[in-house]
Design a protein around this motif. Structure first.
Motif, short mmCIF file in Angstrom:
data_model
loop_
_atom_site.label_atom_id
_atom_site.label_comp_id
_atom_site.label_asym_id
_atom_site.label_seq_id
_atom_site.Cartn_x
_atom_site.Cartn_y
_atom_site.Cartn_z
N ALA A 97 1.57 1.76 1.25
CA ALA A 97 0.78 0.74 1.31
C ALA A 97 0.70 0.07 2.80
CB ALA A 97 0.81 -0.49 0.41
N ARG A 98 2.07 0.01 3.18
CA ARG A 98 2.21 -0.76 4.47
C ARG A 98 1.59 0.55 5.64
NH1 ARG A 98 8.58 -1.49 5.48
NH2 ARG A 98 7.79 -1.62 7.83
N ALA A 99 1.84 1.40 5.40
CA ALA A 99 1.14 2.60 6.20
C ALA A 99 -0.12 2.44 6.14
CB ALA A 99 1.66 4.18 5.72
N ARG A 100 -0.70 2.31 5.15
CA ARG A 100 -2.36 2.08 5.10
C ARG A 100 -2.82 0.73 5.75
NH1 ARG A 100 -1.47 3.74 -0.46
NH2 ARG A 100 -2.28 5.89 -0.63
N ARG A 101 -2.05 -0.27 5.42
CA ARG A 101 -2.30 -1.40 6.17
C ARG A 101 -2.25 -1.35 7.85
NH1 ARG A 101 0.54 -3.91 2.22
NH2 ARG A 101 2.56 -3.97 3.52
N ALA A 102 -1.28 -0.76 8.12
CA ALA A 102 -1.15 -0.26 9.52
C ALA A 102 -2.34 0.65 10.19
CB ALA A 102 0.29 0.55 9.94
N GLY A 103 -3.20 1.27 9.25
CA GLY A 103 -4.34 1.81 9.70
C GLY A 103 -4.17 3.30 9.65
N ALA A 104 -3.22 3.82 8.98
CA ALA A 104 -3.00 5.27 8.77
C ALA A 104 -3.70 5.52 7.73
CB ALA A 104 -1.77 5.75 8.71
N ARG A 105 -4.38 6.90 7.62
CA ARG A 105 -4.89 7.50 6.19
C ARG A 105 -4.02 8.09 5.51
NH1 ARG A 105 -10.44 9.20 5.26
NH2 ARG A 105 -10.53 10.63 3.88
N VAL A 106 -3.84 7.61 4.37
CA VAL A 106 -2.52 8.33 3.32
C VAL A 106 -3.18 8.91 2.16
CG1 VAL A 106 -0.56 7.40 2.30
CG2 VAL A 106 -1.11 6.23 4.28
N VAL A 107 -2.36 10.12 2.11
CA VAL A 107 -2.68 10.90 0.84
C VAL A 107 -1.28 10.93 0.11
CG1 VAL A 107 -3.38 13.06 -0.19
CG2 VAL A 107 -4.56 12.21 1.73
N ASP A 108 -1.19 10.39 -1.27
CA ASP A 108 -0.29 10.40 -1.79
C ASP A 108 -0.25 11.80 -3.07
OD1 ASP A 108 2.13 10.02 -3.59
OD2 ASP A 108 1.41 8.23 -4.49
#
Length: 451
Positions: A419-430
């Motif tokens: 979630a922190r990575a997404r808030r930083a602006g990264a596109r994340v795939v779990d």
């Protein structure tokens, strides 16, 4: 088929001892029943002497069935996998393959005690079922061993199953390896799927449209003529109508420069369970496919392998030497946790979170492959985003299969980091282990973006 080993199980000594013991006890207590019972071990010993050494005949057939398809493709053979040649099946790492080995009694006599152990390669874990069986088979009757194995990267050959039979008395055993017809080899060499690109480009001509004028095919704008503009770019229709010179610009296209960062620290050699592939193998597979696809499309791509105290770097490129260097790094990452295999590519680092953003080329797009089981990856994402790098994260989940309290708490911590990575602006795939790798790579990145 190997030569048979015939073993006769000796029983005369214990039978004689049992006979004498029972007979002596019967005489001592005056029991006729014990005296009669004393003859039974002698009958057993006689059966052992007369035991049959008849040759049992079996016929073995093995079939591989791909249970799921990580590449997102459906097989024309209704899920039986891709047969590159006779007896071989190709599938992607992480795929669950069902093995069906059928043993038939090809003789005219009943096999009273048949025991079978299939020749599963040691490197392939059996995740369900059993490669062993014990049965009684009438003539032409058959039994099937069915079990699932999870594939690992590489090529694996199944050995012939080991057969062991006993006669009716249980005193004569025969052991041999019976030749198995059908499938005998599985290969884990994934076919590269198309991977979409995100934003982040350089000044090389390529296929990614930008928000600037230049050479290309798509109309961008009309501006005033400047000395030196190509004659072919002049808007002659406007000149004929107004006698004013104007230059037509087309949307410039640039090549995307990409760096695939693979987290190869010791924390990444963890798997969801002992039968599953560790995070580093899954990350390296995804990085390899991403790299090959992007290079094939003409985009300069490099790889950075991050170890505990070292960083191995191959700068972005598309040439054959770049491909060979990247293959050496990713193979070393998958094959061994020992970083000595990285040779000249490696450099020491005390803090890769701080050092890595300084090593990356400007305007590069970063693909980060990590399981996010600690804070370092999310801190790296935040550092990269602070320098305005476009970041894509592919994170293998190694906490999904845990039922204990510690694993559930770790799963919550991992979710917070993503979630922190997404808030930083990264596109994340779990990345759950049941997700298709081909589909995942298509979802891990967006459509072609603008500069």
């Amino acid at each position: 088929m190997t030569d048979r080993t015939v073993e006769r199980l000796e029983s005369g000594e214990w039978a004689l001892a049992a006979t004498l013991s029972l007979a002596g006890l019967g005489i001592a207590v005056g029991s006729q029943l014990l005296v009669v019972a004393a003859t039974l071990p002698l009958w057993y010993a006689a059966g052992a002497v007369l035991g049959s050494e008849g040759t049992a005949m079996v016929r073995v057939q093995r079939q591989f069935v791909v249970s799921d398809d990580p590449g997102g493709h459906e097989d024309a053979d209704a899920g039986t996998g891709t047969h590159a040649d006779s007896g071989a099946v190709s599938a992607e790492p992480g795929t669950t393959v069902t093995v069906r080995t059928t043993v038939q009694n090809a003789g005219s006599e009943t096999i009273v005690d048949l025991r079978v152990i299939d020749g599963v390669p040691d490197a392939l874990p059996v995740v369900s079922g059993s490669p062993r069986a014990c049965n009684t088979l009438e003539p032409l009757e058959e039994t099937t061993l069915e079990y699932d194995v999870e594939l690992r990267r590489g090529e694996y050959a199944f050995a012939d199953p080991t057969i062991r039979t006993r006669d009716l008395t249980g005193t004569v055993a025969q052991t041999w390896q019976a030749s198995a017809a059908g499938d005998d080899t599985v290969r884990c060499t994934p076919v590269v799927d198309a991977v979409s690109l995100g934003d982040g480009t350089n000044d090389y001509a390529g296929e990614v449209p930008t928000d600037e004028g230049g050479s290309g095919l798509e109309f961008y704008a009309v501006r005033e003529y400047e000395p030196g503009d190509p004659v072919g770019s002049i808007d002659w229709r406007r000149y004929a109508a107004t006698r004013d010179l104007a230059t037509v610009e087309y949307r410039a296209e640039r090549a995307t420069r990409i760096v695939c960062v693979v987290d190869a620290r010791s924390s990444q050699y963890r798997a969801a369970t002992t039968t599953h592939r560790p995070a580093i193998e899954r990350s390296a597979d995804a990085a390899k496919r991403t790299f090959e696809t992007l290079v094939a499309a003409g985009h300069p791509t490099g790889v950075v392998g991050v170890y505990d105290d070292q960083v191995a770097t191959v700068p972005p490129g598309t040439d054959a030497e770049t491909r060979r260097s990247v293959a050496r790094i990713l193979n070393a990452v998958q094959d061994s946790p020992q970083h000595g295999h990285w040779s000249t590519f490696r450099t020491r680092t005390n803090d890769f979170v701080t050092d890595l953003p300084r090593r990356l080329p400007g305007e590069a797009q970063v693909y980060l492959f990590s399981s996010f089981v600690d804070d370092d990856p999310v801190e790296l994402v935040e550092a990269l985003r602070a320098r305005d790098y476009a970041v894509r994260v592919v994170s293998p989940d190694v906490t999904a299969a845990g039922d204990d309290v510690a694993t559930r708490l770790e799963a919550l911590d991992r979710g917070t980091r993503l979630a922190r990575a997404r808030r930083a602006g990264a596109r994340v795939v779990d990345w759950d282990r049941d997700q298709s790798l081909g589909v995942l790579l298509r979802n891990a990145v967006g459509e072609v973006g603008t500069r």
